[in-house]
Design an enzyme around this catalytic site. Structure first.
Site, PDB file in Angstrom:
ATOM      1  CE  LYS A   1      -5.489  -2.304   0.327  1.00  0.00           C
ATOM      2  NZ  LYS A   1      -6.414  -1.185   0.143  1.00  0.00           N
TER       3      LYS A   1
ATOM      4  CG  ASP B   1      -2.395   0.533   0.884  1.00  0.00           C
ATOM      5  OD1 ASP B   1      -2.299   1.307   0.149  1.00  0.00           O
ATOM      6  OD2 ASP B   1      -3.299   0.189   1.631  1.00  0.00           O
TER       7      ASP B   1
HETATM    8  C1  LIG Z   1      -7.568  -1.561   0.498  1.00  0.00           C
HETATM    9  C2  LIG Z   1      -8.579  -0.351   0.493  1.00  0.00           C
HETATM   10  C3  LIG Z   1      -9.683  -0.519  -0.428  1.00  0.00           C
HETATM   11  C4  LIG Z   1     -10.095  -1.790  -1.103  1.00  0.00           C
HETATM   12  O1  LIG Z   1      -9.221  -2.119  -2.010  1.00  0.00           O
HETATM   13  P1  LIG Z   1      -9.389  -3.556  -2.681  1.00  0.00           P
HETATM   14  O2  LIG Z   1      -8.283  -3.607  -3.414  1.00  0.00           O
HETATM   15  O3  LIG Z   1     -10.687  -3.471  -3.765  1.00  0.00           O
HETATM   16  O4  LIG Z   1      -9.821  -4.563  -1.757  1.00  0.00           O
HETATM   17  C5  LIG Z   1     -10.638   0.827  -0.668  1.00  0.00           C
HETATM   18  N1  LIG Z   1     -10.176   1.631  -0.014  1.00  0.00           N
HETATM   19  C6  LIG Z   1      -9.195   2.025   0.549  1.00  0.00           C
HETATM   20  C7  LIG Z   1      -8.726   3.690   1.154  1.00  0.00           C
HETATM   21  C8  LIG Z   1      -8.224   1.053   0.947  1.00  0.00           C
HETATM   22  O5  LIG Z   1      -7.261   1.179   1.762  1.00  0.00           O
END
Ligand SMILES: *Cc1c(COP(=O)(O)O)cnc(C)c1O
Length: 355
Positions: A308, A301
């Protein structure tokens, strides 16, 4: 809830040096999760017992993912156009010492979950209601499954009134860290709000117990697809054998491993961080050794809320002469023929320079 004092007495260590740590970052452990500790300093211990290194960490950020600046209303993080992260609870079953949201931990004297003052849900609901691009709402925290069931039901039913919200996801550590809280009644309530997904935070095979299995089974039997998120932690699970056992075990619990996460750059957690290389090496070794559906994505992240980013070990060694040379799961080099004229496009796609 167990006090640090009581815990230290039982495990026969001096907690005085940790008092400064827990003033900053409170200790929280319940007797179920404590019961998973087999010996001082083992993988479960390291996840929950404070360490002096926490307050001597000059690196990292208060808010490594810039969640506060991506927050249009309190407790809502809107990073990607079609989905939001809604932090509906600020309480957890245990305090993981590597938590990415340590900035949000309450003082040591925080009230028990059910008595905690509850923030207003209206601003987040209004924001979601007025933004029709939002198709997917992730509930996290803290832990949504520690909310009083009536409050969670209220949140879920308000979300279901919004026609553009198709998917609801809950991120929780409760099935792993406080599994008795998962009852058929709770699962039946959740199942009124399908399509609803639950992602469970599991880090080590020691967490795969008869109790956590029962919790997962109750949820799966209510038709809730289960995934897991695992944080790659130095000295806890940064090992191919440990993760093979965890991911395979999760699949046998009907939980599909979803993400293996590189540690965020959160302050006071540096001692848990592994080199990026560790995650890639483990992934390469697990590929084809464990079942395909037991393989998670390895993700970083990015700081500043840049998203991500999945990382994969590079299997392509060479491109040329009308073929590519790849390394298979046994480490053997294999030639794979390319179509006429494909070489250029493949190099471009991979970002490989052409000589
Ligand atoms: C991890 C995250 C998501 C969801 O990500 P996916 O890859 O769809 O599981 C959404 N918003 C934020 C701020 C995140 O940190």
């Amino acid at each position: 809830m167990i006090s640090l004092n009581g815990f230290a007495k039982k495990w026969k260590f001096d907690f005085a040096p940790l008092e400064a740590v827990v003033r900053e970052y409170p200790f929280r452990l319940n007797s179920y999760f404590e019961g998973l500790i087999q010996s001082t300093g083992d993988a479960v211990w390291k996840q929950v017992v404070p360490d002096r290194k926490e307050i001597s960490d000059p690196s990292g950020f208060e808010d490594p993912l810039s969640e506060e600046s991506l927050s249009p209303v309190p407790n809502l993080v809107h990073r990607y156009p079609n989905r939001v992260l809604w932090l509906v609870s600020d309480q957890c079953a245990v305090h993981c010492r590597f938590c990415t949201r340590k900035r949000k931990w309450r003082s040591a004297h925080s009230p028990a979950p059910e008595n905690a003052a509850q923030p207003d849900i209206a601003p987040a609901l209004d924001y979601i209601a007025s933004n029709e691009h939002i198709q997917d709402v992730l509930l996290s925290g803290g832990d949504p499954l520690l909310l009083a069931p009536e409050r969670l039901r209220e949140i879920l039913s308000r979300l279901r009134e919004l026609r553009h919200v198709q998917i609801i996801r809950i991120g929780s550590r409760v099935p792993c860290a406080l599994p008795h809280r998962i009852t058929p009644t709770l699962a039946a309530m959740l199942s009124e709000f399908h399509p609803l997904f639950v992602n469970i935070h599991f880090n080590h095979p020691a967490e795969l117990t008869a109790d956590s299995k029962r919790a997962c089974t109750i949820l799966a039997d209510a038709g809730i697809p289960l995934g897991s998120q695992t944080v790659l932690l130095r000295g806890v699970n940064d090992d191919e054998e440990v993760l093979a056992e965890l991911f395979h075990g999760l699949l046998s619990f009907r939980v599909r491993p979803y993400y293996l996460m590189q540690m965020d750059l959160a302050r006071s957690t540096a001692h848990f961080r592994t080199p990026i290389n560790t995650g890639l090496r483990i992934l390469r070794k697990l590929r084809n050794r464990i079942s395909g559906p037991a393989m998670p994505h390895f993700v970083v992240d990015l700081p500043g809320g840049r998203g991500k980013m999945p990382l994969l070990p590079n299997m392509i060694r060479e491109i040329g002469g009308g073929s590519m040379i790849v390394q298979n799961y046994l480490g053997e080099l294999c030639r794979y023929p390319l179509l006429d004229g494909e070489e250029q496009g493949l190099r471009a796609e991979l970002g490989v320079k052409t000589n």
